[in-house]
Write an enzyme that holds these catalytic residues in place. Structure first.
Site, PDB file in Angstrom:
ATOM      1  N   ARG A  67      61.235  28.786  53.056  1.00 45.94           N
ATOM      2  CA  ARG A  67      61.154  28.448  54.432  1.00 45.94           C
ATOM      3  C   ARG A  67      62.291  29.145  55.223  1.00 45.94           C
ATOM      4  O   ARG A  67      62.403  29.127  56.243  1.00 45.94           O
ATOM      5  CB  ARG A  67      61.288  26.677  54.639  1.00 45.94           C
ATOM      6  CG  ARG A  67      62.776  26.287  54.129  1.00 45.94           C
ATOM      7  CD  ARG A  67      62.816  24.840  54.307  1.00 45.94           C
ATOM      8  NE  ARG A  67      64.136  24.191  53.790  1.00 45.94           N
ATOM      9  CZ  ARG A  67      64.344  23.956  52.584  1.00 45.94           C
ATOM     10  NH1 ARG A  67      63.424  24.136  51.564  1.00 45.94           N
ATOM     11  NH2 ARG A  67      65.293  23.605  52.171  1.00 45.94           N
ATOM     12  N   TYR A  68      63.206  30.018  54.716  1.00 45.86           N
ATOM     13  CA  TYR A  68      64.376  30.693  55.502  1.00 45.86           C
ATOM     14  C   TYR A  68      64.136  31.997  55.328  1.00 45.86           C
ATOM     15  O   TYR A  68      64.714  32.848  56.292  1.00 45.86           O
ATOM     16  CB  TYR A  68      65.579  30.257  54.604  1.00 45.86           C
ATOM     17  CG  TYR A  68      66.260  28.701  54.722  1.00 45.86           C
ATOM     18  CD1 TYR A  68      66.213  28.192  55.976  1.00 45.86           C
ATOM     19  CD2 TYR A  68      66.345  28.156  53.666  1.00 45.86           C
ATOM     20  CE1 TYR A  68      66.480  26.845  56.132  1.00 45.86           C
ATOM     21  CE2 TYR A  68      66.760  27.023  53.656  1.00 45.86           C
ATOM     22  CZ  TYR A  68      66.775  25.975  54.916  1.00 45.86           C
ATOM     23  OH  TYR A  68      67.293  24.823  54.944  1.00 45.86           O
ATOM     24  N   ILE A  69      63.217  32.624  54.705  1.00 42.13           N
ATOM     25  CA  ILE A  69      63.002  34.122  54.517  1.00 42.13           C
ATOM     26  C   ILE A  69      61.806  34.398  54.957  1.00 42.13           C
ATOM     27  O   ILE A  69      60.515  33.709  54.721  1.00 42.13           O
ATOM     28  CB  ILE A  69      63.212  34.596  53.205  1.00 42.13           C
ATOM     29  CG1 ILE A  69      62.539  33.974  52.146  1.00 42.13           C
ATOM     30  CG2 ILE A  69      65.046  34.400  52.785  1.00 42.13           C
ATOM     31  CD1 ILE A  69      62.722  34.327  50.684  1.00 42.13           C
TER      32      ILE A  69
END
Length: 857
Positions: free
Chosen positions: A132-134
């Site tokens: 979800r962060y990259i």
């Protein structure tokens, strides 16, 4: 009846009344057959659909599904990896974890996916951030070479709700570019990555019928020895080394690591080797950020070059990789080579390009036909007949009849479908019809069709252009990172630390490292061989061990080197119980370990009266004292120099027939072998007398060897045998304190080119020293050991490059090696080129006479 009921309609009824029947032989056989079938199905699935890539696109199924999903989602924007993983699960029957891991692996290869965020670091082994962060998206390269729905074979996905590609139409040898490893049932594959530009060049060479060679290239850099690569075939092998440089006399720096390791695993192997006593270091620091930087701090007195070789021998700084090129060809796993795999990929690319051209031709011809038909329909006002038609069918018939007088120049027949498209033309398009634009469109289509035909007729040239274009567009910044060199095997015995004490119990016949209460002899490493001579005249070779019984009454124990041809044993022994005293000189050479060899013929009662081990073939004098006997001279001297050196099996010459009371040494004597002839083996970096490599020359014991490496580090070496000097040698020769060296170098501190001339009269005799400066940006340009030291200098003068010849001997005075030298130019230098004069060429070659000891320079 349902399909399931029909399938089992004739199945025998199960007898559940008897446990014995259930566990009986017939049921066991039935289960075994079922197991065999299931196992075969499972093995086929793992091989074809999980572990081994297809040669067409070089992808495993999970990778292919990820890339197909990215293509479906592609809108030019970066996409959250979590979203990509979720969308890919529509095609992939396994969990999100396997998809996420495969996606991160693809992103880290920096070829098919543009990444943003923390995607982990394969150099350090650090993992990527959560999905979800990259973010990521297909690279431009991937979009160009991987996707074309018209040249893709499609199959239903696992639940039948969608279509997925069997293979992607890859127009590049992707498998060789990325590499792959996988383990299936009964086989594995391990294909090493290769350089992008070299693959393009090799593809062009193959298409032109020329020879090509491919070697691996790793993002981790390092150096590889491809002597036994065997084109990547099963059974081949390469060695890969870290890049280790000497920062100063107390510090080593690793800036590139072997493929298959991380900075963490490499440091662990170094610490483990230190804990086991194989190497001795002060500490190791990991300063890795964007680039690898592992700093190894050495103990005082350590030799940096020897420590580098020890790191290669005992840690993961050198690793051996065994490629196994196994791919799926025609839906079967096949073992092949990298060259054959490249040829398959290039041929596949050629077929795909031909397929694309044929599709383009088909579409272009259809467009030409439709445009021509529209032009006739409008220009000849055929559409007017539509007003006379009573219904749709009559309208189609009237238009068909109206077109016939004008369709002779069309390239195919007019179909009902064509007429339907004409009927559907809006009146606004008919009203705005521009004949000039229509003619221009037809002309451009004709030109394009002609171009397609030309490309199809010259498909090889077209494919060559494809690969050249790919390299031009995407090859920048993808230069080779791994250097190719031949470095051979580091002999552990040459670099192992003698970190164990060795003891002997002569009377009882025990030797070893655990006999701490017995007589101490010397320090050993676990790789040393030991030679033992016993009183009965026998001798044997054994490996170092904790405790070993070798035979009672030991008279001599020492380290043994089978390649040492100059170690001579001088022996006087009694041949049998009442036999004569015999004298012999011999070299042991290579013999079988743990086997007893007799001194003479092995007669009972044989015993050694005198023995000496002579490292350089020294032939001393001994005094022989006989037991009292009438009319016999009771003592006399024997000179070993008068005895010829023979093989170890020689019986020897008679010294006396009478019983000997004692033999005592009178003098050590001098070597009878003459000066030692030394050779340099550039592959292993070892100087020895073993006739391996290039001849350096003849050296007396008191003379020294000077070695200078490419980075400017120099060292004086005592003439022991062997000498480890390293593999990056710039100059190697007999040390002459009066000899003048000339160096052209770039000084990193003042950012200038400098010339210095110096002797090594005042250099350190035991430690390594730098003939340049210690600034990290200082770089050697040219090195001369001759009086002829000339270069040409190309420099920028305005808008043109001019050239000037320089005699470096005139630019600086002769000083010590510590002097910086003279700055000689303020011009903008483009390059220096060495001028090879007669003096240089004569001295830079390898000579066989002892008066010319220089190997390089």
């Amino acid at each position: 009846m349902s399909d399931i009921e029909d399938k089992y309609a004739n199945a025998p009824e199960a007898d559940v009344k008897s446990d014995t029947a259930i566990l009986g032989l017939s049921n066991a056989n039935h289960l075994e057959k079922l197991y065999d079938g299931w196992f075969l199905d499972y093995a086929s699935y793992v091989i074809l659909d999980r572990a081994v890539p297809y040669f067409e696109d070089g992808l495993k199924p999970v990778q292919r599904r990820i890339l197909h999903t990215l293509s479906e989602m592609n809108n030019g924007h970066l996409i959250k990896v979590a979203n990509v993983v979720g969308a890919t699960m529509r095609y992939h029957p396994h969990g999100d974890s396997s998809i996420y891991t495969a996606l991160v692996g693809l992103g880290q290869k920096d070829l098919l996916i543009d990444t943003q965020g923390n995607w982990g670091n394969p150099l350090t082994g650090d993992g990527a951030a959560a999905g979800r962060y990259i973010e990521g998206r297909l690279s431009q390269f991937a979009q160009e070479i991987l996707f074309n729905p018209e040249t893709t074979e499609w199959i239903p996905n696992y639940d039948g709700t969608r279509k997925e590609p069997v293979t992607l139409p890859a127009k590049f040898p992707l498998l060789l570019a990325q590499g792959v490893d996988g383990i299936a049932v009964g086989l594995s594959t391990y294909i090493l990555p290769h350089n992008f530009n070299e693959l393009c060049e090799a593809s062009v060479a193959y298409l032109k019928g020329k020879k090509f060679t491919l070697y691996p290239d790793f993002f981790t850099g390092g150096t590889i020895d491809v002597s036994h690569y065997d084109d990547g075939a099963r059974g081949g092998k390469i060695k890969v080394r870290a890049k280790i440089e000497v920062q100063d006399a107390k510090t080593l720096v690793i800036s590139e690591i072997p493929y298959g390791t991380t900075t963490g695993s490499l440091i662990e192997s170094i610490v483990a080797a230190n804990d086991k006593g194989k190497i001795k270091i002060k500490r190791v620091d990991d300063d890795t950020a964007q680039n690898v930087e592992i700093v190894i701090h050495l103990l005082p007195g350590s030799e940096p070059q020897k420590m580098i070789e020890a790191l290669y021998a005992f840690t993961d700084c050198e690793k051996s990789l065994s490629p196994c090129t196994c791919v799926i060809i025609d839906k079967k796993p096949c073992f092949t080579t990298t060259s054959e795999l490249l040829k398959l990929s290039v041929d596949h690319t050629k077929n795909l390009l031909k397929w694309e051209l044929e599709n383009d031709l088909k579409h272009s011809q259809e467009k030409w036909h439709a445009t021509s038909l529209e032009k006739i329909f409008i220009e000849k006002e055929v559409y007017e007949v539509m007003k006379k038609a009573k219904d749709h069918d009559e309208m189609i018939q009237l238009i068909d009849e109206g077109l016939k007088p004008f369709t002779k120049k069309l390239r195919r027949e007019v179909t009902t479908e064509d007429i339907e498209k004409l009927v559907a033309l809006p009146m606004s398009k008919i009203a705005r019809f521009n004949r000039k634009k229509a003619d221009e469109l037809l002309k451009s289509l004709d030109d394009h069709i002609a171009e397609i035909h030309a490309n199809l007729e010259n498909i090889i040239d077209y494919t060559v252009a494809h690969f050249k274009n790919i390299q031009k567009k995407y090859g920048a910044g993808r230069e080779r990172k791994t250097q190719i060199a031949e470095f051979g095997k580091v002999d552990a015995v040459h670099v192992a630390m003698a970190n164990q004490k060795f003891y002997v119990n002569r009377k009882e016949g025990f030797i070893g490292t655990d006999l701490k209460k017995e007589e101490y002899l010397f320090d050993v490493s676990e790789y040393d061989d030991i030679i033992v001579f016993k009183n009965d005249g026998s001798y044997k070779i054994v490996k170092v061990s904790a405790k070993d019984f070798v035979g009672k009454d030991i008279v001599l124990v020492e380290k043994f080197n089978k390649d040492d041809e100059r170690r001579i044993y001088n022996v006087i022994y009694q041949d049998g119980k009442d036999g004569p005293a015999l004298i012999k000189r011999f070299n042991v050479g290579g013999i079988t370990r743990n086997k007893d060899y007799p001194m003479g013929k092995g007669k009972p009662g044989t015993k050694i009266l005198y023995i000496s081990s002579n490292a350089n073939g020294e032939a001393g004098t001994v005094k022989v004292v006989l037991k009292p006997r009438p009319r016999v001279k009771l003592n006399f001297e024997v000179d070993f120099s008068e005895v010829e050196i023979k093989g170890r099996n020689a019986v020897g010459n008679i010294v006396t027939k009478y019983p000997v009371r004692s033999i005592k040494k009178v003098s050590d004597g001098e070597s009878t072998l003459g000066a030692k002839i030394f050779y340099f083996d550039a592959i292993s970096g070892i100087v020895s007398t073993q006739k391996k490599g290039d001849r350096i020359g003849a050296f007396e014991d008191e003379e020294k060897l000077i070695s200078i490496r490419n980075n400017g580090m120099a060292k004086l070496h005592e003439m022991k045998d062997p000498i480890l000097v390293g593999t990056d040698i710039l100059y190697l020769g007999k040390y002459d304190p009066k000899r003048v060296f000339t160096v052209l170098y770039f000084e990193g501190e003042n950012f200038n080119y400098m010339v210095k001339r110096f002797t090594l009269e005042t250099c350190p005799t035991t430690t390594e020293f730098n003939i340049l400066s210690d600034h990290p940006d200082t770089k050697m340009i040219e090195f001369f050991s001759t009086e002829d030291a000339r270069v040409t200098m190309d420099y920028q003068s305005g808008h043109k490059v001019e050239q000037e010849e320089l005699d470096l001997t005139e630019l600086a005075e002769i000083k010590t090696y510590k002097a910086l030298g003279s700055k000689f130019t303020a011009k903008k230098v483009k390059r220096f080129t060495r001028i090879k004069g007669a003096a240089h060429e004569e001295e830079s070659s390898v000579h066989s006479d002892s008066d010319s000891p220089d190997l390089f320079g």
